[in-house]
Design a protein around this motif. Structure first.
Motif, short mmCIF file in Angstrom:
data_model
loop_
_atom_site.label_atom_id
_atom_site.label_comp_id
_atom_site.label_asym_id
_atom_site.label_seq_id
_atom_site.Cartn_x
_atom_site.Cartn_y
_atom_site.Cartn_z
N ARG A 96 -2.39 7.40 -2.56
CA ARG A 96 -3.41 6.41 -2.10
C ARG A 96 -3.87 4.73 -2.94
NH1 ARG A 96 -8.06 11.89 -2.13
NH2 ARG A 96 -6.99 13.13 -0.55
N ASN A 97 -3.10 4.61 -2.87
CA ASN A 97 -3.14 2.95 -3.68
C ASN A 97 -2.91 1.94 -3.07
OD1 ASN A 97 -2.40 1.19 -5.05
ND2 ASN A 97 0.10 1.82 -5.96
N LEU A 98 -4.10 1.37 -2.55
CA LEU A 98 -4.33 0.58 -2.07
C LEU A 98 -4.73 -1.12 -1.88
CD1 LEU A 98 -7.61 2.33 0.43
CD2 LEU A 98 -5.00 2.30 0.72
N THR A 99 -3.25 -1.79 -3.01
CA THR A 99 -3.47 -2.92 -3.80
C THR A 99 -3.71 -3.84 -2.38
OG1 THR A 99 -1.98 -1.68 -4.94
CG2 THR A 99 -1.76 -3.95 -5.44
N LYS A 100 -2.63 -4.29 -1.29
CA LYS A 100 -2.05 -5.31 -0.81
C LYS A 100 -3.74 -5.40 0.44
CE LYS A 100 0.24 -6.27 3.27
NZ LYS A 100 1.43 -6.27 4.50
N ASP A 120 0.74 -1.67 -0.04
CA ASP A 120 -0.14 -0.12 0.12
C ASP A 120 0.67 1.41 -0.04
OD1 ASP A 120 -2.05 -1.35 -0.43
OD2 ASP A 120 -2.74 -1.39 2.12
N CYS A 121 0.55 2.55 -0.44
CA CYS A 121 1.07 3.57 -0.42
C CYS A 121 0.17 4.84 0.14
CB CYS A 121 1.35 4.22 -1.60
SG CYS A 121 2.93 5.37 -1.80
N GLU A 157 -13.99 -13.67 -0.38
CA GLU A 157 -13.98 -15.19 -0.76
C GLU A 157 -13.79 -16.15 -0.04
OE1 GLU A 157 -13.87 -17.82 -4.16
OE2 GLU A 157 -14.07 -15.69 -4.24
N ALA A 158 -12.96 -16.05 1.07
CA ALA A 158 -13.89 -16.29 2.33
C ALA A 158 -15.02 -16.92 2.85
CB ALA A 158 -12.32 -16.25 3.07
N ARG A 184 -6.88 -3.46 -0.65
CA ARG A 184 -8.00 -4.06 -1.67
C ARG A 184 -7.55 -5.68 -1.53
NH1 ARG A 184 -8.41 1.00 -5.67
NH2 ARG A 184 -9.56 2.41 -3.87
N ARG A 185 -7.16 -6.77 -1.80
CA ARG A 185 -6.59 -8.02 -2.29
C ARG A 185 -6.81 -8.58 -0.81
NH1 ARG A 185 -0.89 -8.02 -4.97
NH2 ARG A 185 -0.99 -7.24 -7.77
N GLN A 186 -6.52 -8.26 0.41
CA GLN A 186 -6.57 -8.94 2.01
C GLN A 186 -8.97 -9.12 1.60
OE1 GLN A 186 -4.58 -10.68 3.95
NE2 GLN A 186 -6.67 -11.25 4.58
#
Length: 470
Positions: free
Chosen positions: A446-450, A441-442, A460-461, A452-454
């Protein structure tokens, strides 16, 4: 009847129709000029209370007027008392000028085309007095507005050095469809310290030639100038700019104590809101002569550094309290001069007399400083831009000024500038790639890649858990 015999009648009919334009405006003789940041609604109403019979809005930029609703609302602010009114536009595109004029048409009595502004910004934008080199374009502008509007089209222009060329210029505008001409008797080179006197000979030559009404502008500092101008040139009306700014009672032939128009204007500014910079500009002109006195240095500083109506009123009250006893004759004002011929006390509104261009040129030749020197509180010489910034800071001391500037450092991965708050010292694109590859994330970008993947994994779980239960 032959074609040649009909044409004079047609010309007379057109001339009569355009002369009626002047009557529709109320046949005004005393006119307030269009002045940027100065002829706003509050000032126009003040001027009308004291003899002005026709007012212009400040010059409005046609393209901004078309695209900006807020600019339109502020520019067209008016009241029933503010008539007759002429709205002035600048620009060089006939279609944009027509669109702007149609927006303004319901709120005014005529549209004026500014072809007289001599400032550098007009040269860069190719409008104002710098259109006088392109007669074909001017013909198209005037005729487009004339054919596209239901109200008259007028022009405010400057003269050429040659009288004959000025007359030809005016005739071209008349033939293109202008119903009225306002002629400033100076060339576009006559500005700033080189302003000098306006040429009434140029205006008279035009007045003697064209068949439409003519307004004269230039050399108007008192009512006697107005009367002399009308008598000598036989113009329909006279326009005042600087004379009106230094004394809004000019058309009443009255020199009031400076605090009288100031307080009246401040009441109008309270009723019809005005930017503080406009108010400050008006008050500096009204108080010009009295603020030059050393004893009023504090009031000058207060006027320069404050931005509230209350602060502006306090300056006016302070000057009134100081000079009212002299104004009413209870105390005798000592000027230090033995000759009082045409000498007015400094607290009275009166004309500002410019330095003649010859004196300015002589100073340059003598090697005297050409430009005003600007210094900070410690006496160090600074630029004009820096001086203005310090004044803004002084007017708003509580406002945060330590706004960090964008870094000029480069991204570690490419030549682009790095993000100002990037955790990884990268530009936006490189940061996005890093976060995607390394699952990060950064907050700076405002980059929330990690994150959003989580969130996707958790969703999904839960989905699989629900499916297993069913």
């Amino acid at each position: 009847m032959s074609e040649t015999m009909e044409s004079p009648d047609k010309e007379d009919a057109v001339s009569k129709k355009r002369t009626n334009v002047w009557e529709d405006l109320g046949s005004p003789r005393y006119i307030v000029a269009p002045m940027v940041d100065a002829s706003e609604l509050a000032w126009r109403l003040l001027s009308r209370r004291h003899g002005a019979q026709l007012c212009y809005t400040p010059m409005l930029h046609s393209s901004v007027f078309c695209r900006d609703p807020k600019y339109r609302r502020e520019a067209l602010a008016s009241t029933s008392e503010d008539r007759p009114l002429i709205v002035q536009f600048c620009g060089s595109d006939p279609n944009i000028l027509l669109e702007a004029a149609r927006w303004a048409e319901p709120y005014c009595d005529a549209i004026d085309i500014n072809i007289g502004c001599p400032q550098a910004i007009a040269k860069r934008g190719h409008y104002g007095a710098f259109l006088q080199d392109d007669w074909d374009l001017l013909k198209k502008i005037v005729s487009t507005l004339k054919n596209g509007l239901c109200i008259p089209v007028t022009c405010k222009l400057r003269v050429f050095s040659e009288i004959n060329r000025t007359v030809q210029y005016a005739c071209m505008l008349e033939n293109a469809g202008a119903s009225l001409l306002t002629i400033h008797g100076r060339t576009r080179e006559q500005k700033g310290p080189l302003t000098g006197l306006a040429s009434w000979k140029h205006i008279k030559a035009v007045r003697d030639t064209v068949k439409i009404p003519v307004i004269a502008n230039g050399n108007i500092q008192c009512m006697q100038d107005v009367q002399r101008c009308i008598e000598e040139i036989q113009v329909q009306g006279v326009m005042s700019a600087e004379g009106n700014l230094y004394n809004p009672y000019i058309f009443e032939s009255h020199y009031p104590a400076c605090w009288e128009p100031a307080l009246e204007y401040l009441e109008l500014a309270e009723q019809y809101p005005v930017p503080a910079s406009y108010i400050r500009g008006h008050l500096f002109k009204l108080f010009h002569h009295v603020l030059c006195l050393a004893e009023n240095q504090e009031e000058r500083e207060n006027l320069a550094t404050n931005s509230t109506l209350e602060a502006f009123k306090n300056v006016a009250y302070a000057l009134r309290d100081r000079y009212l006893p002299y104004h009413e004759g209870h105390l005798i004002w000592q000027t230090g001069k033995t000759d009082y011929n045409l000498e007015l006390p400094p607290w009275l509104c009166q004309p500002y007399v410019r330095e003649p261009p010859q004196e300015y040129t002589q100073k340059i030749q003598d090697g005297l400083p050409r430009k005003r020197e600007y210094r900070d509180e410690e006496g160090n010489e600074i630029s004009r831009k820096r001086s203005k910034k310090l004044k803004r800071i002084a007017r708003r001391p509580n406002r945060t000024t330590s706004i960090p500037k964008r870094s000029s450092d480069r991204c570690y991965a490419c030549p682009n500038p790095l993000g100002f708050k990037c955790e990884y010292k990268l530009c936006r694109q490189c940061c996005r790639n890093k976060c995607y590859i390394e699952n990060l994330d950064c907050a700076g970008h405002r980059n929330l890649t990690k994150t959003r993947r989580q969130m996707a994994k958790e969703f999904e779980a839960k989905r699989k858990e629900v499916e297993n239960m069913t």
